[in-house]
Design a protein around this motif. Structure first.
Motif, PDB file in Angstrom:
ATOM      1  N   VAL A 117      85.682  35.771  17.956  1.00  0.00           N
ATOM      2  CA  VAL A 117      84.497  36.041  17.121  1.00  0.00           C
ATOM      3  C   VAL A 117      84.624  37.427  16.477  1.00  0.00           C
ATOM      4  CG1 VAL A 117      82.004  36.501  17.206  1.00  0.00           C
ATOM      5  CG2 VAL A 117      82.972  34.539  18.437  1.00  0.00           C
ATOM      6  N   VAL A 118      85.029  38.409  17.276  1.00  0.00           N
ATOM      7  CA  VAL A 118      85.112  39.781  16.723  1.00  0.00           C
ATOM      8  C   VAL A 118      86.264  39.876  15.726  1.00  0.00           C
ATOM      9  CG1 VAL A 118      84.063  40.773  18.794  1.00  0.00           C
ATOM     10  CG2 VAL A 118      86.551  40.790  18.580  1.00  0.00           C
ATOM     11  N   GLN A 119      87.315  39.072  15.942  1.00  0.00           N
ATOM     12  CA  GLN A 119      88.446  39.119  14.988  1.00  0.00           C
ATOM     13  C   GLN A 119      87.981  38.688  13.598  1.00  0.00           C
ATOM     14  OE1 GLN A 119      91.730  36.239  15.401  1.00  0.00           O
ATOM     15  NE2 GLN A 119      93.162  37.929  14.963  1.00  0.00           N
ATOM     16  N   LYS A 120      87.155  37.630  13.574  1.00  0.00           N
ATOM     17  CA  LYS A 120      86.621  37.134  12.288  1.00  0.00           C
ATOM     18  C   LYS A 120      85.770  38.226  11.626  1.00  0.00           C
ATOM     19  CE  LYS A 120      83.587  33.690  12.427  1.00  0.00           C
ATOM     20  NZ  LYS A 120      82.550  34.164  11.473  1.00  0.00           N
ATOM     21  N   ARG A 121      84.933  38.901  12.436  1.00  0.00           N
ATOM     22  CA  ARG A 121      84.029  39.938  11.905  1.00  0.00           C
ATOM     23  C   ARG A 121      84.855  41.115  11.338  1.00  0.00           C
ATOM     24  NH1 ARG A 121      79.916  40.368  16.145  1.00  0.00           N
ATOM     25  NH2 ARG A 121      78.297  38.829  15.744  1.00  0.00           N
ATOM     26  N   SER A 126      95.488  44.807  10.344  1.00  0.00           N
ATOM     27  CA  SER A 126      96.568  44.083  11.061  1.00  0.00           C
ATOM     28  C   SER A 126      96.348  44.072  12.570  1.00  0.00           C
ATOM     29  CB  SER A 126      97.903  44.772  10.738  1.00  0.00           C
ATOM     30  OG  SER A 126      97.760  46.157  11.045  1.00  0.00           O
ATOM     31  N   ILE A 127      95.093  44.225  13.005  1.00  0.00           N
ATOM     32  CA  ILE A 127      94.836  44.195  14.460  1.00  0.00           C
ATOM     33  C   ILE A 127      95.089  42.766  14.974  1.00  0.00           C
ATOM     34  CG2 ILE A 127      93.018  44.250  16.198  1.00  0.00           C
ATOM     35  CD1 ILE A 127      91.768  46.587  14.808  1.00  0.00           C
ATOM     36  N   PRO A 128      96.024  42.616  15.912  1.00  0.00           N
ATOM     37  CA  PRO A 128      96.292  41.265  16.444  1.00  0.00           C
ATOM     38  C   PRO A 128      95.215  40.833  17.449  1.00  0.00           C
ATOM     39  CG  PRO A 128      97.732  42.868  17.516  1.00  0.00           C
ATOM     40  CD  PRO A 128      96.917  43.624  16.497  1.00  0.00           C
ATOM     41  N   LEU A 129      95.047  39.522  17.592  1.00  0.00           N
ATOM     42  CA  LEU A 129      94.076  38.973  18.545  1.00  0.00           C
ATOM     43  C   LEU A 129      94.377  39.469  19.957  1.00  0.00           C
ATOM     44  CD1 LEU A 129      91.676  37.060  19.097  1.00  0.00           C
ATOM     45  CD2 LEU A 129      93.338  35.182  19.319  1.00  0.00           C
TER      46      LEU A 129
END
Ligand SMILES: Cc1cc2cn([C@H]3C[C@H](O)[C@@H](CO)O3)c(=O)nc2[nH]1
Length: 221
Positions: free
Chosen positions: A147-151, A162-165
Motif C-alpha cells: 500500500v505504501v509503495q503505491k502511495r 527507485s525504492i524497492p518493495l
C-alpha cells in the motif's frame, strides 16, 4: 484541547513507514486548537548547505547513509528539545524510529559499517539519556508495504522513485519489532490506515484525555 497552560507540552510522535499517511494525519491535527505540529525537516536533509543528503543516501547508501543519519539525528534532536507554545506538541517521527528502524535497517543490510553504527549509537544513547527528551504517546500508522509503495509512487518524490518493495518490507518489519518491545519511551496507539483522519483524531483525543488526567493527578501529588 486543554486551555490551561501546561508547564511541559504533551508530546506525541506520529510514526509509520514511508508513504503511510503521516502527513495527511499531521495536517488534520494541525487544524486543532492547542496543537503545534513539527513535520520531519526533510527540506534540511534535501538541502544541507547546497547538498541533497537524502539523494546522496539513496544513490550510494554505503558511502552516505552514516552522514545522512547523523544529520537526521541532529535535526530530530533539535525538534525534540525545541520549545512549544501549544499544550500539544505533535512530531513527525522521532529520534527513536531513526535509530530503531532506519539506522537498524542500514546496519543489518550492510550499508552502514559497524564502527559507523557504533559511533551513531553512542550519540543516540547520550541524546536519549541526557537531553531530557520526553514523549507522552507514540502513534503508529500501520500500513501494508504494498500500500505504501503505491502511495510513494503517486506522491512522486524524485529521491524515492527507485525504492524497492523489499526496503519497505524491511522497514515495516523493523517498525513492528521496535514497537512490539516493552521498553518503549511512551505508550503506543496503533492506527490502521483504513481509518478516516477523523477517526484517527478521535482515537488520539481519547488517549490525550487519559494523559491529561494523569498529569493532573501527578501535579496534585
Ligand atoms: C527519523 C528518520 C526519518 C527518516 C526518513 N528517511 C527517509 C525516508 C523517506 O524517503 C525520507 C522522508 O521521510 O527520508 C530516512 O532514511 N531515515 C529517517 N530517519
Amino acid at each position: 484541547m486543554q486551555t490551561k497552560r501546561l508547564n511541559r507540552p504533551i508530546t506525541i510522535c506520529v510514526e509509520g513507514n514511508i508513504g503511510s499517511g503521516k502527513t495527511t494525519l499531521l495536517n488534520h491535527l494541525a487544524t486543532k486548537k492547542g496543537v503545534e505540529v513539527f513535520e520531519e525537516p526533510v527540506n534540511k536533509w534535501r538541502n544541507m548547505r547546497g547538498k541533497n543528503l537524502l539523494e546522496l543516501m539513496y544513490q550510494d547508501p554505503t558511502r552516505w547513509s552514516h552522514l545522512f543519519q547523523t544529520y537526521v539525528q541532529l535535526t530530530m534532536m533539535q525538534i525534540h528539545v525545541q520549545p512549544c507554545n501549544a499544550n500539544i506538541k505533535v512530531m513527525e517521527r522521532s529520534i527513536y524510529s531513526a535509530r530503531h528502524c532506519f539506522v537498524e535497517n542500514l546496519y543489518q543490510t550492510g550499508k552502514m559499517s559497524e564502527p559507523e553504527y557504533n559511533v551513531y549509537c553512542e550519540w543516540y544513547n547520550m541524546a536519549t539519556n541526557q537531553l531530557g527528551i520526553s514523549v507522552d504517546l507514540i502513534v503508529y500508522l500501520s500500513a501494508e508495504p504494498t500500500v505504501v509503495q503505491k502511495r510513494i509512487l503517486e506522491r512522486g518524490r524524485s529521491e524515492e522513485a527507485s525504492i524497492p518493495l523489499s526496503y519497505l518490507q524491511q522497514l515495516h518489519a523493523l517498525h513492528q519489532r521496535w514497537l512490539g518491545q516493552d521498553t518503549l519511551p511512551a505508550p503506543l496507539l496503533v492506527l490502521d490506515t483504513d481509518m478516516t483522519v477523523e477517526e484517527m483524531c478521535s482515537a488520539i483525543e481519547e488517549h490525550l484525555a487519559v494523559i491529561l488526567e494523569d498529569r493532573r493527578q501527578s501535579s496534585k501529588a
